[in-house]
Design an enzyme around this catalytic site. Structure first.
Site, short mmCIF file in Angstrom:
data_model
loop_
_atom_site.label_atom_id
_atom_site.label_comp_id
_atom_site.label_asym_id
_atom_site.label_seq_id
_atom_site.Cartn_x
_atom_site.Cartn_y
_atom_site.Cartn_z
CG HIS A 126 -2.03 1.03 1.38
ND1 HIS A 126 -1.86 2.10 1.74
CD2 HIS A 126 -3.30 0.89 1.00
CE1 HIS A 126 -2.82 3.04 1.92
NE2 HIS A 126 -3.91 2.26 1.34
CE LYS B 86 -7.29 -0.34 6.18
NZ LYS B 86 -7.89 -0.08 5.16
N1 7TS Z 1 -1.62 -0.70 4.65
C1 7TS Z 1 -2.58 -1.56 4.13
C2 7TS Z 1 -2.36 -2.81 3.59
C3 7TS Z 1 -4.03 -1.02 3.88
O1 7TS Z 1 -5.06 -1.77 3.30
C4 7TS Z 1 -4.32 0.24 4.16
C5 7TS Z 1 -5.71 0.60 3.86
C6 7TS Z 1 -3.33 1.15 4.91
C7 7TS Z 1 -2.22 0.61 5.04
C8 7TS Z 1 -3.59 2.57 5.37
O2 7TS Z 1 -4.36 2.39 6.61
P1 7TS Z 1 -5.14 3.81 7.17
O3 7TS Z 1 -6.03 3.42 7.89
O4 7TS Z 1 -3.85 4.26 7.92
O5 7TS Z 1 -5.69 4.69 6.10
N2 7TS Z 1 -6.27 0.38 2.99
C9 7TS Z 1 -7.40 0.95 2.25
C10 7TS Z 1 -8.05 0.24 1.02
O6 7TS Z 1 -7.41 -0.98 0.75
N3 7TS Z 1 -8.94 0.96 0.70
O7 7TS Z 1 -9.24 1.86 1.47
C11 7TS Z 1 -8.34 2.06 2.43
#
Ligand code: 7TS
Length: 415
Positions: free
Chosen positions: A128, A231
């Site tokens: 990501h 999540k």
């Molecule tokens: N790493 C992974 C593997 C993720 O899926 C996400 C968010 C993040 C980091 C970042 O997480 P945050 O909570 O700090 O934003 N992934 C997604 C997605 O797949 N669709 O929207 C957000």
């Protein structure tokens, strides 16, 4: 659907998530965008409300009843979450806004402090953007170099090249536990064991793992583990970074301000003990407490039941998609190597069109590059449609998805 836990009785479980009861455009909501964020159970909503209704006060400072209660609940949630991810010591868990902030904390503090010209950070092309861009920022300021573990045609990391990629210059290996774009589950222990042989630290992006399986940071053999609360049935703006005590103690603060100091003088300050050294300013108190309620909720349902349920949904959905034909599913074919994320394309139908047509039937999926442009580049595409499951989804949801995709097919014609 066999139920190994009474909480996985689908109707009873769904009924605990108020947002799932609504209709969208006259259709019952079919929520299949769980990799982006999960819905929240009533117990988490109640914990949020209870904090603001009864205990609202700042933590660690006020010598009054409400502040004492808020502090007890806030620090109690830390103990709960530390245990939830197998951390040996709750002081090793730093509250953050989520995975992104947790990784930026490590990059800014540990990275800026220790990396120099010629040092290497080993990432993977599955990451990501939040596990790429912070390292690019650090690399551009320190002279460190980024290298990548590549993936194969099924989106699995090619570990055969790891011994060559890991050198005495490798200072950090930063990889995701589970890919949000493909669902690939990475063999973290194996990667960590090899990284240790060259003395590199290991950071794991656990955003897609902690909600779905029992994570034990000690068993994984990593040094840093980042995750997001939203999540895993918790509130947005909650999450954490776990790191070994010795590392956190050796790292400089990430942000300066209240809560993180021991003593402030005109020109210098000294720092509070970990984890407070990394928690400048008023934290997301309600978020942390409600994240504790989310952990309780998931524990009560049980990760064995959750994992089994999601695997059944994944297997059923992949079969139905295969029967339908004309759908190109990305990611590993072996179910042991993937989680409940299905990224796909359908002939000439643009993923955004697929998503829009499904939305008109009350079905929520995500379309785009999923903040994983390197994954898209690997497959020579710009976007995929992505359906992602969680504990409250059912085979009925999959059936609705398939019906929706049949109508996409009618509009765009066979692939
Ligand atoms: N790493 C992974 C593997 C993720 O899926 C996400 C968010 C993040 C980091 C970042 O997480 P945050 O909570 O700090 O934003 N992934 C997604 C997605 O797949 N669709 O929207 C957000």
């Amino acid at each position: 659907m066999p139920t190994t836990s009474p909480r996985l009785d689908r109707m009873a479980l769904r009924a605990q998530f108020p947002a799932l009861a609504q209709e969208v455009g006259g259709h019952p909501l079919v929520y299949l965008d769980n990799a982006a964020t999960s819905q929240k159970p009533q117990s988490v909503l109640d914990a949020l409300a209870a904090y603001y209704e009864d205990d609202n006060a700042n933590v660690h400072r006020g010598i009054h009843e409400l502040s004492r209660r808020a502090t007890t609940a806030f620090e109690g949630a830390r103990v709960k979450l530390a245990k939830f991810i197998g951390a040996p010591d709750s002081a090793e868990l730093v509250w953050t806004r989520g995975t992104t902030e947790a990784i930026n904390l490590v990059a800014s503090s540990w990275g800026m402090d220790t990396l120099g010209d010629g040092d290497e950070i080993l990432l993977s092309s599955l990451e990501h953007h939040s596990n790429i861009v912070p390292w690019q920022l650090v690399a551009s300021r320190t002279g460190a170099r980024l290298r990548y573990i590549e993936m194969d045609e099924q989106g699995r990391l090619i570990l055969d090249y790891l011994p060559e990629l890991l050198t005495d210059r490798t200072r950090l290996v930063a990889v995701s536990h589970i890919s949000n774009a493909l669902g690939t589950v990475n063999p973290i222990r194996e990667i960590a064991d090899q990284a240790k042989q060259v003395g590199a630290l290991v950071l794991v992006d656990g955003a897609q793992a902690v909600p779905h399986r029992r994570v034990d940071v000690q068993e994984l053999g990593c040094d840093f583990y980042a995750f997001s609360g939203h999540k895993m049935c918790g509130p947005t703006g909650s999450g954490g970074l776990w790191a070994r005590r010795s590392l956190l103690e050796s790292m400089p603060p990430y942000q300066g301000g209240g809560e993180m100091i021991r003593m402030v003088e005109r020109d210098t300050s000294t720092w509070a003990e970990i984890p407070h050294k990394f928690e400048a300013g008023t934290p997301n108190i309600a978020g942390a407490i409600a994240l504790g309620a989310a952990a309780d909720f998931l524990d009560e349902v049980g990760f064995n039941a959750i994992a089994e349920h999601e695997r059944e949904l994944l297997s059923y959905a992949l079969e139905r998609l295969d029967d339908m034909g004309g759908i190109n599913v990305y990611g590993p074919t072996d179910l042991d190597e993937r989680s409940g994320v299905i990224s796909f394309t359908m002939g000439d139908a643009h993923p955004h069109d697929i998503s829009t047509i499904l939305d008109s039937r009350g079905i929520a999926i995500r379309a785009g590059h999923h903040c994983a442009q390197l994954v898209m580049q690997h497959f020579g595409i710009s976007a995929t449609a992505r359906a992602s499951f969680y504990l409250y989804n059912s085979t009925d949801d999959v059936d609705h998805l398939i019906e929706g995709l049949a109508s996409v097919k009618e509009i765009f014609g066979p692939a």
